[in-house]
Design an enzyme around this catalytic site. Structure first.
Site, PDB file in Angstrom:
ATOM      1  CG  ASN A  17       6.815  65.385  48.927  1.00 33.25           C
ATOM      2  OD1 ASN A  17       7.156  66.494  48.521  1.00 33.25           O
ATOM      3  ND2 ASN A  17       5.738  65.209  49.691  1.00 33.25           N
ATOM      4  CE  LYS A  54       6.661  65.572  53.336  1.00 36.55           C
ATOM      5  NZ  LYS A  54       6.194  65.092  54.613  1.00 36.55           N
ATOM      6  CG  HIS A  89       1.432  65.114  51.160  1.00 30.74           C
ATOM      7  ND1 HIS A  89       1.438  65.550  52.464  1.00 30.74           N
ATOM      8  CD2 HIS A  89       2.421  64.196  51.064  1.00 30.74           C
ATOM      9  CE1 HIS A  89       2.403  64.927  53.125  1.00 30.74           C
ATOM     10  NE2 HIS A  89       3.018  64.094  52.284  1.00 30.74           N
ATOM     11  CD  GLU A 124       3.428  67.344  54.981  1.00 33.06           C
ATOM     12  OE1 GLU A 124       3.946  67.839  53.963  1.00 33.06           O
ATOM     13  OE2 GLU A 124       4.005  66.487  55.686  1.00 33.06           O
ATOM     14  CD  GLU A 149       2.532  59.787  52.013  1.00 29.95           C
ATOM     15  OE1 GLU A 149       3.748  59.615  52.057  1.00 29.95           O
ATOM     16  OE2 GLU A 149       2.013  60.896  51.868  1.00 29.95           O
ATOM     17  CB  SER A 205       8.525  57.053  59.300  1.00 34.26           C
ATOM     18  OG  SER A 205       8.101  58.212  59.990  1.00 34.26           O
TER      19      SER A 205
HETATM   20  P1  PGA Z   1       8.294  61.201  55.681  1.00 32.97           P
HETATM   21  O1  PGA Z   1       7.176  61.872  54.767  1.00 32.97           O
HETATM   22  O2  PGA Z   1       8.995  60.166  54.808  1.00 32.97           O
HETATM   23  O3  PGA Z   1       9.193  62.317  56.082  1.00 32.97           O
HETATM   24  O4  PGA Z   1       7.595  60.555  56.825  1.00 32.97           O
HETATM   25  C1  PGA Z   1       6.431  61.110  53.864  1.00 32.97           C
HETATM   26  C2  PGA Z   1       5.465  61.993  53.130  1.00 32.97           C
HETATM   27  O5  PGA Z   1       4.941  62.950  53.722  1.00 32.97           O
HETATM   28  O6  PGA Z   1       5.217  61.764  51.931  1.00 32.97           O
END
Ligand code: PGA
Length: 242
Positions: free
Chosen positions: A19, A21, A101, A103, A166, A202
């Site tokens: 992803n 983003k 997600h 976010e 997540e 992460s």
């Molecule tokens: P990250 O993000 O691997 O940068 O922690 C994961 C995600 O938001 O799907």
């Protein structure tokens, strides 16, 4: 607990999603596609690999890998300025869409809207990746149970839906739950629904091999470490060696 999948099937279905983003550029999308495509031509992989760039780069992101959207509208079409429909994603060659997600949930997206989006996504043959996870200090069971109860559409089934667990506190922080916690939390999610469960938060080349071997982990959702093709390819290689 029985997830309904044999270990062989589980491995065949191991799904690794990148992803991006709101990152990258048109040039990045082209170069990344070329690198990933070369890698796929050289190697026959067992895992499913899906790349989710920003909508606007979807046309330039292609090769011997699958692609997906990072979200879609809860409406089928019409006067919704700035929105992108499930049908449009499908038309652009997407096989997947990430929904809910953290976010986006943070921007006030509700579980009810996520279920609505999932229903429309299935109508256009997109597989849905429905994200759940607790924030720092929140109770995992309480939050995730409610998110699962409300975010899954009636059209969700194990062939068209995966859950991405997540923990919000693990996203982009370099922190991850322990392997035991990941195993137990994925088991809990599978007890509540019958879908494969990906882990996200992460994931890096250094920890992806270990996380991918944890029982009940059916794939990975990778943010930051999917931005460079080399790092994403290292993660794919780690998972293939599991
Ligand atoms: P990250 O993000 O691997 O940068 O922690 C994961 C995600 O938001 O799907």
């Amino acid at each position: 607990m029985n997830s309904g999948y044999t270990s062989e099937l589980r491995h065949l279905n191991f799904t690794i999603i990148g992803n991006w983003k709101m990152n990258g550029s048109l040039a990045d999308a082209r170069i990344y596609s070329e690198k990933l495509d070369n890698f796929f031509r050289e190697k026959k992989l067992r895992s499913q690999v899906v790349v989710c760039p920003p909508y606007i780069y979807l046309a330039e992101t292609h090769g011997h890998f699958k692609k997906g959207g990072q979200d879609c509208s809860e409406n089928e079409n019409g006067a919704f300025t700035g929105e992108v429909s499930a049908e449009m994603l499908s038309e652009m060659g997407c096989g997947y869409v990430i929904l809910g997600h953290s976010e986006r949930r943070e921007m006030a997206e509700t579980s009810k809207q996520i279920a609505k989006k999932a229903e429309i996504a299935h109508k256009y043959n997109l597989k849905t990746v429905i994200c759940v996870g607790e924030k720092d200090g929140e109770d995992f069971v309480e939050v995730v149970k409610e998110q699962l109860d409300k975010s899954l559409a009636i059209s969700c089934d194990p062939r068209n839906t995966v859950i991405a667990y997540e923990p919000v506190w693990a996203i982009g922080t370099g922190k991850t739950p322990t392997l035991k916690q990941i195993e137990e939390r994925h088991a809990y999610i599978k007890e509540n629904c019958k879908f494969p469960v990906l882990y996200g938060g992460s994931v890096k080349p250094e920890n992806s091999g270990l996380i991918s071997k944890v029982p009940n982990v059916d794939g990975l959702l990778v943010g930051g470490a999917s931005l460079e093709a080399e790092s994403f390819i290292s993660i794919i290689n780690e998972c293939e060696n599991k």
